[in-house]
Design a protein around this motif. Structure first.
Motif, PDB file in Angstrom:
ATOM      1  N   ASN A 124      -0.747   3.751   1.429  1.00 14.14           N
ATOM      2  CA  ASN A 124       0.048   2.095   1.103  1.00 14.14           C
ATOM      3  C   ASN A 124       0.515   1.211   1.666  1.00 14.14           C
ATOM      4  O   ASN A 124       0.774   0.353   1.228  1.00 14.14           O
ATOM      5  N   ARG A 125       1.844   2.163   2.992  1.00 14.65           N
ATOM      6  CA  ARG A 125       2.235   1.579   3.913  1.00 14.65           C
ATOM      7  C   ARG A 125       1.431   0.421   4.712  1.00 14.65           C
ATOM      8  O   ARG A 125       1.503  -0.857   4.831  1.00 14.65           O
ATOM      9  N   GLU A 126      -0.115   1.200   5.343  1.00 11.36           N
ATOM     10  CA  GLU A 126      -0.928   0.756   5.633  1.00 11.36           C
ATOM     11  C   GLU A 126      -1.275  -0.771   4.749  1.00 11.36           C
ATOM     12  O   GLU A 126      -1.924  -1.816   5.510  1.00 11.36           O
ATOM     13  N   ALA A 127      -1.433  -0.872   3.689  1.00 12.04           N
ATOM     14  CA  ALA A 127      -1.968  -1.933   2.791  1.00 12.04           C
ATOM     15  C   ALA A 127      -1.083  -2.565   2.332  1.00 12.04           C
ATOM     16  O   ALA A 127      -0.343  -3.172   1.157  1.00 12.04           O
ATOM     17  N   ARG A 128      -1.055  -3.644   3.655  1.00  9.31           N
ATOM     18  CA  ARG A 128       0.573  -4.349   3.751  1.00  9.31           C
ATOM     19  C   ARG A 128      -0.166  -6.576   2.675  1.00  9.31           C
ATOM     20  O   ARG A 128      -0.997  -6.382   3.631  1.00  9.31           O
ATOM     21  N   PRO A 129      -0.499  -6.563   1.644  1.00 11.65           N
ATOM     22  CA  PRO A 129      -1.147  -7.265   1.827  1.00 11.65           C
ATOM     23  C   PRO A 129       0.793  -8.533   2.124  1.00 11.65           C
ATOM     24  O   PRO A 129       1.180  -8.459   2.061  1.00 11.65           O
ATOM     25  N   VAL A 130       0.254 -10.140   2.018  1.00  8.50           N
ATOM     26  CA  VAL A 130       0.803 -11.366   2.456  1.00  8.50           C
ATOM     27  C   VAL A 130       1.510 -11.544   1.716  1.00  8.50           C
ATOM     28  O   VAL A 130       1.659 -10.789  -0.318  1.00  8.50           O
ATOM     29  N   PRO A 131       2.983 -11.580   2.143  1.00  7.53           N
ATOM     30  CA  PRO A 131       4.068 -10.844   1.428  1.00  7.53           C
ATOM     31  C   PRO A 131       4.550 -11.983   0.270  1.00  7.53           C
ATOM     32  O   PRO A 131       4.583 -13.549   0.155  1.00  7.53           O
ATOM     33  N   GLY A 132       5.671 -11.519  -0.566  1.00  9.43           N
ATOM     34  CA  GLY A 132       5.891 -12.551  -1.990  1.00  9.43           C
ATOM     35  C   GLY A 132       4.888 -12.905  -3.269  1.00  9.43           C
ATOM     36  O   GLY A 132       4.199 -11.938  -3.018  1.00  9.43           O
ATOM     37  N   ASP A 133       4.862 -13.873  -3.822  1.00  4.04           N
ATOM     38  CA  ASP A 133       4.334 -13.679  -4.991  1.00  4.04           C
ATOM     39  C   ASP A 133       2.355 -14.160  -4.207  1.00  4.04           C
ATOM     40  O   ASP A 133       1.793 -13.935  -5.013  1.00  4.04           O
ATOM     41  N   GLY A 134       2.684 -14.147  -3.140  1.00  5.39           N
ATOM     42  CA  GLY A 134       0.885 -14.787  -2.582  1.00  5.39           C
ATOM     43  C   GLY A 134       0.014 -13.335  -2.111  1.00  5.39           C
ATOM     44  O   GLY A 134      -0.874 -13.817  -2.273  1.00  5.39           O
ATOM     45  N   GLY A 135       0.866 -12.156  -2.215  1.00  4.03           N
ATOM     46  CA  GLY A 135       0.518 -11.399  -2.126  1.00  4.03           C
ATOM     47  C   GLY A 135      -0.323 -10.173  -2.518  1.00  4.03           C
ATOM     48  O   GLY A 135       1.235  -9.696  -3.809  1.00  4.03           O
ATOM     49  N   HIS A 136      -0.692  -8.818  -3.177  1.00  4.95           N
ATOM     50  CA  HIS A 136      -0.815  -8.331  -4.852  1.00  4.95           C
ATOM     51  C   HIS A 136      -1.734  -6.617  -3.876  1.00  4.95           C
ATOM     52  O   HIS A 136      -2.822  -7.385  -2.949  1.00  4.95           O
ATOM     53  N   TYR A 137      -1.345  -5.841  -3.726  1.00  4.10           N
ATOM     54  CA  TYR A 137      -1.999  -4.512  -3.876  1.00  4.10           C
ATOM     55  C   TYR A 137      -2.389  -3.925  -4.836  1.00  4.10           C
ATOM     56  O   TYR A 137      -0.860  -4.041  -5.638  1.00  4.10           O
ATOM     57  N   VAL A 138      -3.112  -4.089  -5.461  1.00  3.48           N
ATOM     58  CA  VAL A 138      -4.164  -3.364  -6.333  1.00  3.48           C
ATOM     59  C   VAL A 138      -4.567  -2.012  -6.426  1.00  3.48           C
ATOM     60  O   VAL A 138      -5.488  -1.942  -5.707  1.00  3.48           O
ATOM     61  N   LEU A 139      -3.779  -0.953  -7.114  1.00  2.63           N
ATOM     62  CA  LEU A 139      -4.833   0.259  -6.550  1.00  2.63           C
ATOM     63  C   LEU A 139      -5.293   0.684  -8.828  1.00  2.63           C
ATOM     64  O   LEU A 139      -4.833   0.520  -9.119  1.00  2.63           O
ATOM     65  N   ALA A 140      -6.193   1.028  -8.656  1.00  2.00           N
ATOM     66  CA  ALA A 140      -7.417   1.463  -9.966  1.00  2.00           C
ATOM     67  C   ALA A 140      -7.230   3.319  -9.792  1.00  2.00           C
ATOM     68  O   ALA A 140      -7.418   3.986  -8.769  1.00  2.00           O
ATOM     69  N   VAL A 141      -6.275   4.188 -10.436  1.00  2.00           N
ATOM     70  CA  VAL A 141      -6.053   5.701 -10.187  1.00  2.00           C
ATOM     71  C   VAL A 141      -6.452   6.171 -12.029  1.00  2.00           C
ATOM     72  O   VAL A 141      -5.845   5.816 -12.479  1.00  2.00           O
ATOM     73  N   TRP A 142      -6.538   7.155 -11.416  1.00  2.00           N
ATOM     74  CA  TRP A 142      -7.554   7.837 -13.351  1.00  2.00           C
ATOM     75  C   TRP A 142      -6.870   8.569 -13.552  1.00  2.00           C
ATOM     76  O   TRP A 142      -5.605   9.275 -13.003  1.00  2.00           O
TER      77      TRP A 142
END
Length: 265
Positions: A124-142
């Motif tokens: 998760n720490r490595e998945a660093r999107p652009v900070p703030g509202d402009g960046g998102h990290y999306v996970l699909a988890v069963w």
């Protein structure tokens, strides 16, 4: 017994793609891609991309975005290359130690991959999107195995191979990380501050059949390694046991349930 839950090699990638694609992965690939398209990202990183099922959907939903798709297994990326447009860059990489600078991408996607990573906080720490509202990290988890009936049937069928030491890959790994509190804890520990959950219920594609679940899960996932440890005929026996369990259950149940998690730095 081997517990290498990240081993996707040999014939596994092709079987995974053919059988598990329509059964498990394409419905959620389309769901994730539709959400991504609404954000209009300029650059997308996908981790644990596998054979590119979600990557393909992302490329269609975000035609102007730069897309880099990574996976630990080169064999999976080799299958992905056959379906993806040339503009998609494929790169072998460990999601727990990515070779990209901080804030390189404004959308990071991980569809059904985080469950396989030993150090989920690091991933998760490595998945660093652009900070703030402009960046998102999306996970699909069963969601729980009990909420995914066809996968539960296969799990129970192969467990009868050895009741004292049952193959437990499905319960342990792909369906073993379903607790929202645990997922949120790992995201907050990685530095994310805004985490949203939605439990989404979909159905396998119409062309998916019970045989896809039986062959795909038994032969096209690391469950295969556990089963093969029981002897040279164990894989055939387990596949037929799964088929018989579906016949006994009657009509194939295509219901699927997973969490779609969106996090912002």
């Amino acid at each position: 017994m081997s517990t290498d839950d990240t081993g996707f090699a040999g014939s596994i990638p092709a079987i995974y793609d053919r059988h598990l694609g329509p059964f498990l992965f394409r419905p959620f690939a389309e769901e994730v891609a539709q959400r991504a398209g609404r954000w209009k990202p300029r650059s997308i990183l996908e981790t644990a991309a596998g054979t590119g099922l979600a990557t393909e959907a992302l490329a269609e939903a975000c035609p102007d975005a730069e897309i880099v798709a990574t996976d630990l297994n080169q064999a999976m990326l080799d299958v992905a290359r056959t379906r993806l447009p040339p503009r998609v860059e494929l790169q072998p990489a460990d999601a727990q130690a990515l070779p990209f600078p901080d804030a390189r991408f404004d959308l990071v996607v991980c569809q059904f991959g985080i469950m396989f990573m030993p150090d989920k906080v690091a991933a998760n720490r490595e998945a660093r999107p652009v900070p703030g509202d402009g960046g998102h990290y999306v996970l699909a988890v069963w969601n729980r195995l009990e909420e995914n009936p066809a996968s539960r049937i296969v799990h129970e069928a192969v467990a009868s191979l050895s009741p004292e030491n049952p193959p437990a890959f499905l319960a342990r790994t792909p369906f073993g990380y379903s607790d929202p509190a645990r997922i949120e804890h790992d995201l907050l520990a990685a530095g994310f501050t805004d985490v949203e959950f939605e439990t989404v219920k979909l159905r396998a594609l119409p062309e998916a059949e019970a045989n896809d679940a039986a062959v795909g899960l038994v032969c096209g996932s690391p469950l295969r390694t556990e089963i093969e440890a029981f002897g040279p005929d164990a894989l055939d026996w387990a596949t037929e046991a799964a088929r018989e369990a579906f016949r006994a259950a009657g009509e194939f149940d295509p219901r699927l349930s997973a969490h779609i998690v969106t996090a912002i730095r």
